[in-house]
Design a protein around this motif. Structure first.
Motif, PDB file in Angstrom:
ATOM      1  N   GLU A 132       0.812  -1.209   0.000  1.00  0.00           N
ATOM      2  CA  GLU A 132       0.000   0.000   0.000  1.00  0.00           C
ATOM      3  C   GLU A 132       0.853   1.269   0.000  1.00  0.00           C
ATOM      4  OE1 GLU A 132      -2.549  -0.291   3.379  1.00  0.00           O
ATOM      5  OE2 GLU A 132      -3.595  -2.074   2.632  1.00  0.00           O
ATOM      6  N   GLY A 133       2.147   1.134   0.286  1.00  0.00           N
ATOM      7  CA  GLY A 133       3.028   2.294   0.291  1.00  0.00           C
ATOM      8  C   GLY A 133       3.207   2.948   1.638  1.00  0.00           C
ATOM      9  N   ALA A 134       2.648   2.362   2.695  1.00  0.00           N
ATOM     10  CA  ALA A 134       2.763   2.962   4.022  1.00  0.00           C
ATOM     11  C   ALA A 134       4.141   2.752   4.627  1.00  0.00           C
ATOM     12  CB  ALA A 134       1.702   2.394   4.958  1.00  0.00           C
ATOM     13  N   VAL A 135       4.785   1.642   4.289  1.00  0.00           N
ATOM     14  CA  VAL A 135       6.119   1.338   4.796  1.00  0.00           C
ATOM     15  C   VAL A 135       6.956   0.814   3.644  1.00  0.00           C
ATOM     16  CG1 VAL A 135       5.235   0.793   7.103  1.00  0.00           C
ATOM     17  CG2 VAL A 135       5.566  -1.052   5.437  1.00  0.00           C
ATOM     18  N   GLU A 136       8.254   0.736   3.865  1.00  0.00           N
ATOM     19  CA  GLU A 136       9.155   0.146   2.887  1.00  0.00           C
ATOM     20  C   GLU A 136      10.043  -0.880   3.581  1.00  0.00           C
ATOM     21  OE1 GLU A 136      12.732   3.384   2.672  1.00  0.00           O
ATOM     22  OE2 GLU A 136      10.809   3.983   1.781  1.00  0.00           O
ATOM     23  N   VAL A 137      10.386  -1.921   2.878  1.00  0.00           N
ATOM     24  CA  VAL A 137      11.194  -2.988   3.446  1.00  0.00           C
ATOM     25  C   VAL A 137      12.651  -2.548   3.545  1.00  0.00           C
ATOM     26  CG1 VAL A 137      11.976  -5.382   3.171  1.00  0.00           C
ATOM     27  CG2 VAL A 137       9.643  -4.727   2.487  1.00  0.00           C
ATOM     28  N   VAL A 138      13.240  -2.764   4.716  1.00  0.00           N
ATOM     29  CA  VAL A 138      14.662  -2.491   4.923  1.00  0.00           C
ATOM     30  C   VAL A 138      15.346  -3.843   5.139  1.00  0.00           C
ATOM     31  CG1 VAL A 138      16.385  -1.298   6.325  1.00  0.00           C
ATOM     32  CG2 VAL A 138      14.115  -0.292   6.001  1.00  0.00           C
ATOM     33  N   PRO A 139      16.112  -4.336   4.163  1.00  0.00           N
ATOM     34  CA  PRO A 139      16.722  -5.665   4.281  1.00  0.00           C
ATOM     35  C   PRO A 139      17.516  -5.817   5.577  1.00  0.00           C
ATOM     36  CG  PRO A 139      17.005  -4.813   2.064  1.00  0.00           C
ATOM     37  CD  PRO A 139      16.445  -3.681   2.888  1.00  0.00           C
ATOM     38  N   ASN A 140      17.327  -6.969   6.219  1.00  0.00           N
ATOM     39  CA  ASN A 140      18.040  -7.346   7.442  1.00  0.00           C
ATOM     40  C   ASN A 140      17.714  -6.470   8.651  1.00  0.00           C
ATOM     41  OD1 ASN A 140      19.428  -9.373   5.990  1.00  0.00           O
ATOM     42  ND2 ASN A 140      20.967  -7.878   5.341  1.00  0.00           N
ATOM     43  N   ARG A 141      16.701  -5.616   8.540  1.00  0.00           N
ATOM     44  CA  ARG A 141      16.351  -4.763   9.677  1.00  0.00           C
ATOM     45  C   ARG A 141      14.861  -4.788   9.992  1.00  0.00           C
ATOM     46  NH1 ARG A 141      18.523   1.143   9.414  1.00  0.00           N
ATOM     47  NH2 ARG A 141      17.732   1.040  11.549  1.00  0.00           N
ATOM     48  N   GLY A 142      14.022  -4.656   8.987  1.00  0.00           N
ATOM     49  CA  GLY A 142      12.583  -4.621   9.235  1.00  0.00           C
ATOM     50  C   GLY A 142      11.874  -3.757   8.230  1.00  0.00           C
ATOM     51  N   PHE A 143      11.082  -2.787   8.724  1.00  0.00           N
ATOM     52  CA  PHE A 143      10.269  -1.941   7.856  1.00  0.00           C
ATOM     53  C   PHE A 143      10.371  -0.495   8.311  1.00  0.00           C
ATOM     54  CE2 PHE A 143       8.548  -6.167   8.068  1.00  0.00           C
ATOM     55  CZ  PHE A 143       8.246  -6.484   6.751  1.00  0.00           C
ATOM     56  N   ARG A 144      10.590   0.400   7.349  1.00  0.00           N
ATOM     57  CA  ARG A 144      10.672   1.824   7.654  1.00  0.00           C
ATOM     58  C   ARG A 144       9.347   2.489   7.260  1.00  0.00           C
ATOM     59  NH1 ARG A 144      14.858   3.118   4.991  1.00  0.00           N
ATOM     60  NH2 ARG A 144      16.339   3.323   6.720  1.00  0.00           N
ATOM     61  N   VAL A 145       8.791   3.287   8.181  1.00  0.00           N
ATOM     62  CA  VAL A 145       7.562   4.021   7.888  1.00  0.00           C
ATOM     63  C   VAL A 145       7.869   5.088   6.845  1.00  0.00           C
ATOM     64  CG1 VAL A 145       5.739   5.464   8.850  1.00  0.00           C
ATOM     65  CG2 VAL A 145       6.697   3.595  10.201  1.00  0.00           C
ATOM     66  N   SER A 146       7.083   5.121   5.785  1.00  0.00           N
ATOM     67  CA  SER A 146       7.333   6.043   4.674  1.00  0.00           C
ATOM     68  C   SER A 146       7.190   7.492   5.114  1.00  0.00           C
ATOM     69  CB  SER A 146       6.360   5.762   3.524  1.00  0.00           C
ATOM     70  OG  SER A 146       6.525   4.447   3.035  1.00  0.00           O
ATOM     71  N   GLN A 147       8.045   8.330   4.566  1.00  0.00           N
ATOM     72  CA  GLN A 147       7.989   9.769   4.819  1.00  0.00           C
ATOM     73  C   GLN A 147       7.354  10.441   3.603  1.00  0.00           C
ATOM     74  OE1 GLN A 147      12.340  10.112   5.953  1.00  0.00           O
ATOM     75  NE2 GLN A 147      11.466  11.305   7.623  1.00  0.00           N
ATOM     76  N   ARG A 148       6.220  11.077   3.828  1.00  0.00           N
ATOM     77  CA  ARG A 148       5.502  11.716   2.731  1.00  0.00           C
ATOM     78  C   ARG A 148       5.523  13.222   2.895  1.00  0.00           C
ATOM     79  NH1 ARG A 148       0.094  10.670   2.074  1.00  0.00           N
ATOM     80  NH2 ARG A 148      -0.117  11.286   4.237  1.00  0.00           N
ATOM     81  N   GLY A 149       5.438  13.907   1.771  1.00  0.00           N
ATOM     82  CA  GLY A 149       5.410  15.359   1.791  1.00  0.00           C
ATOM     83  C   GLY A 149       4.079  15.909   1.339  1.00  0.00           C
ATOM     84  N   PRO A 150       3.902  17.226   1.416  1.00  0.00           N
ATOM     85  CA  PRO A 150       2.643  17.860   1.009  1.00  0.00           C
ATOM     86  C   PRO A 150       2.283  17.605  -0.450  1.00  0.00           C
ATOM     87  CG  PRO A 150       3.995  19.382   2.287  1.00  0.00           C
ATOM     88  CD  PRO A 150       4.852  18.189   1.990  1.00  0.00           C
ATOM     89  N   HIS A 151       3.298  17.473  -1.303  1.00  0.00           N
ATOM     90  CA  HIS A 151       3.025  17.251  -2.731  1.00  0.00           C
ATOM     91  C   HIS A 151       2.292  15.931  -2.950  1.00  0.00           C
ATOM     92  CE1 HIS A 151       3.484  17.510  -7.051  1.00  0.00           C
ATOM     93  NE2 HIS A 151       4.056  16.318  -7.063  1.00  0.00           N
ATOM     94  N   GLU A 152       2.731  14.878  -2.264  1.00  0.00           N
ATOM     95  CA  GLU A 152       2.060  13.582  -2.410  1.00  0.00           C
ATOM     96  C   GLU A 152       0.632  13.653  -1.888  1.00  0.00           C
ATOM     97  OE1 GLU A 152       2.469   8.925  -0.943  1.00  0.00           O
ATOM     98  OE2 GLU A 152       4.134  10.331  -0.649  1.00  0.00           O
ATOM     99  N   LEU A 153       0.433  14.357  -0.780  1.00  0.00           N
ATOM    100  CA  LEU A 153      -0.898  14.495  -0.218  1.00  0.00           C
ATOM    101  C   LEU A 153      -1.815  15.253  -1.177  1.00  0.00           C
ATOM    102  CD1 LEU A 153      -2.542  13.858   2.346  1.00  0.00           C
ATOM    103  CD2 LEU A 153      -1.921  16.130   3.187  1.00  0.00           C
ATOM    104  N   ALA A 154      -1.286  16.276  -1.829  1.00  0.00           N
ATOM    105  CA  ALA A 154      -2.072  17.039  -2.792  1.00  0.00           C
ATOM    106  C   ALA A 154      -2.430  16.177  -4.006  1.00  0.00           C
ATOM    107  CB  ALA A 154      -1.295  18.278  -3.235  1.00  0.00           C
ATOM    108  N   GLU A 155      -1.518  15.328  -4.427  1.00  0.00           N
ATOM    109  CA  GLU A 155      -1.811  14.427  -5.548  1.00  0.00           C
ATOM    110  C   GLU A 155      -2.944  13.467  -5.209  1.00  0.00           C
ATOM    111  OE1 GLU A 155       2.468  14.064  -7.886  1.00  0.00           O
ATOM    112  OE2 GLU A 155       1.973  12.609  -6.319  1.00  0.00           O
ATOM    113  N   LEU A 156      -2.896  12.919  -4.002  1.00  0.00           N
ATOM    114  CA  LEU A 156      -3.961  12.010  -3.571  1.00  0.00           C
ATOM    115  C   LEU A 156      -5.309  12.730  -3.528  1.00  0.00           C
ATOM    116  CD1 LEU A 156      -2.085  10.131  -0.707  1.00  0.00           C
ATOM    117  CD2 LEU A 156      -2.971   9.086  -2.786  1.00  0.00           C
TER     118      LEU A 156
END
Length: 283
Positions: A132-156
């Motif tokens: 869904e794009g909420a997190v991204e896989v970090v090999p050998n560590r886990g999952f990083r929560v995605s950092q979004r900016g105002p531009h992406e929010l405006a596109e949505l």
């Protein structure tokens, strides 16, 4: 799984049990030798299974899925039925509420410890969030929560408006007032959640209201696509982890005003409110 008798202890055959406990006239067949062999093999197999589990534990550790230094929200009790679905819902709520911080890496074992479950359902739920794009896989560590900016929010917001605005305006001209009245509890629920600043509950009630409105068009595919876009738009921005209560309340009041206009069949007000609702989501 533990065996019923200790290693090396003689296992009585059905024949020996029969001679001690059954009348002579009743014949109980002996256990076939193949069954005895399989039983012995089970005893020999157990150490290998234990070793495999230990090896798997070392593999998980090698992947870097540790729990040291991660923030620990309150423990949540999760029922065992449909564990993956419940974990997915809990993680989505944690995203909206700011408990999962943008840019922070979380491991499946650490999150599993918080929810009182194994790492497996957490890992499966996080994989879905990665899709869904909420997190991204970090090999050998886990999952990083995605950092979004105002531009992406405006596109949505723009895409949501392209889908929802024409549908809402069409429904405003065709749906009778009684159908809109039935949605009053959903609009009221958004106001209730916003008033107390419950962001997770607001997110659910917000999507429930919009979904119920769009469902009146009878297009299930449209409803699913709109709900996915709506869910993505609720994730916090990187520099603003949570939405202010005042913003939630202003959004909720627009739901109530929109529903009032739909019931009154005031198309001019409906069009103004619908466009303002999505323009506000872009800001």
């Amino acid at each position: 799984m533990e065996q019923g008798s200790a290693r090396g202890q003689a296992r009585p055959t059905y024949a020996s049990v029969a001679s001690a406990t059954t009348p002579a006239a009743v014949r109980v067949p002996e256990q076939p030798r193949g069954e005895q062999a399989r039983g012995a093999e089970t005893y020999r197999e157990q150490p290998r299974q234990d070793q495999a589990r230990r090896e798997q534990g070392r593999t998980d550790q090698a992947r870097g899925e540790h729990t040291h230094g991660e923030p620990s929200p309150p423990r949540v009790a999760v029922q065992r039925h449909s564990v993956r679905g419940q974990i997915l819902d809990a993680l989505r709520a944690a995203l909206v509420d700011g408990q999962l911080v943008p840019g922070q890496v979380y491991s499946a074992p650490a999150l599993g410890a918080r929810f009182g479950v194994s790492a497996t359902p957490v890992r499966e739920a996080m994989q879905q969030l990665a899709i869904e794009g909420a997190v991204e896989v970090v090999p050998n560590r886990g999952f990083r929560v995605s950092q979004r900016g105002p531009h992406e929010l405006a596109e949505l917001a723009e895409v949501r408006a392209l889908i929802e605005v024409p549908v809402m305006l069409r429904l405003a001209r065709t749906v009778p007032p009684a159908r809109w009245c039935a949605l009053r509890p959903l609009a009221d629920a958004t106001v209730t959640a916003a008033a107390v600043g419950d962001r997770a509950s607001y997110a659910e009630s917000d999507r429930a209201f919009h979904g119920a409105v769009l469902a009146l068009c009878g297009n299930e595919q449209l409803v699913m696509v709109a709900d996915d876009l709506h869910r993505r738009s609720q994730w916090p921005l990187g520099n603003n982890p949570v939405t202010r209560r005042a913003d939630l309340l202003a959004d909720a009041v627009e739901h109530t005003a929109l529903l009032d206009a739909l019931i009154a069949q005031d198309l001019t007000v409906v069009q103004s409110l619908v466009r303002e609702h999505f323009n506000g989501a872009e800001s």
